[in-house]
Design an enzyme around this catalytic site. Structure first.
Site, mmCIF file in Angstrom:
data_model
loop_
_atom_site.group_PDB
_atom_site.id
_atom_site.type_symbol
_atom_site.label_atom_id
_atom_site.label_comp_id
_atom_site.label_asym_id
_atom_site.label_seq_id
_atom_site.Cartn_x
_atom_site.Cartn_y
_atom_site.Cartn_z
ATOM 1 N N HIS A 49 0.838 -1.206 0.000
ATOM 2 C CA HIS A 49 0.000 0.000 0.000
ATOM 3 C C HIS A 49 0.874 1.258 0.000
ATOM 4 C CE1 HIS A 49 -4.391 -0.933 0.895
ATOM 5 N NE2 HIS A 49 -3.847 -2.127 0.702
ATOM 6 N N ARG A 53 1.059 4.213 -2.933
ATOM 7 C CA ARG A 53 0.708 5.604 -2.631
ATOM 8 C C ARG A 53 1.851 6.565 -2.922
ATOM 9 N NH1 ARG A 53 -1.188 3.423 2.165
ATOM 10 N NH2 ARG A 53 0.475 4.405 3.326
#
Length: 167
Positions: A49, A53
């Site tokens: 993740h 990002r």
């Protein structure tokens, strides 16, 4: 100000959609993580993740004190809460009353000045779990989602990476 709830099944594309929605608002987005890296598999998920990002997000890890994190980060960029389902699990494991916490969260969302995008899992579309704890969790998740959906300005259901506007 906007409160946006994004729900869907596992690997449906909820987090990617939520990241895009949070990024669409002015200011530097803030990622509020409720997950805890308790094992290697979860550490890997968290790392994936973060890589996706990139470094432009501010991060705040809060497995239990979500309302405090929202209040303390209000007034800046949009906040992305990922995810309510893990927060619920954390509350239940800590022996906290999720119904009280869910009501407090709904109240807190109503006083936020900066946008909040919340990710949650839709866990009620599968088979009925075979044990009482799993059924209790499924029911609590469905009820918490309803509480937050009522106060949300928008609700999206993600299927196969495609958003469907519900509210």
């Amino acid at each position: 100000m906007a409160i946006i709830l994004i729900t869907g099944g596992a690997r449906s594309g909820k987090s990617k959609r939520a990241e895009a929605r949070a990024h669409s608002f002015a200011g530097r987005p803030i990622y509020i993580a409720t997950a805890e890296a308790l094992d290697a598999e979860m550490r890997d998920r968290i790392d994936q993740h973060r890589k996706r990002r990139g470094g432009e997000w501010l991060e705040r890890e809060t497995p239990l004190e979500l309302i405090t994190a929202l209040d303390e980060t209000d007034g800046g960029g949009a906040r992305l809460v990922d995810c309510l389902t893990l927060w619920l699990s954390n509350l239940m494991h800590a022996g906290r009353d999720w119904t009280i916490e869910g009501s407090k969260l709904a109240d807190a969302l109503g006083r936020q000045k900066s946008p909040v995008v919340l990710v949650t899992n839709e866990v009620g579309l599968g088979i009925v779990p075979d044990n009482a704890l799993a059924r209790q969790f499924r029911d609590a998740a469905g009820n918490l989602n309803q509480i937050i959906a009522r106060v949300a300005d928008e609700v999206e259901f993600i299927v196969a990476g495609l958003p469907m506007r519900v509210k």
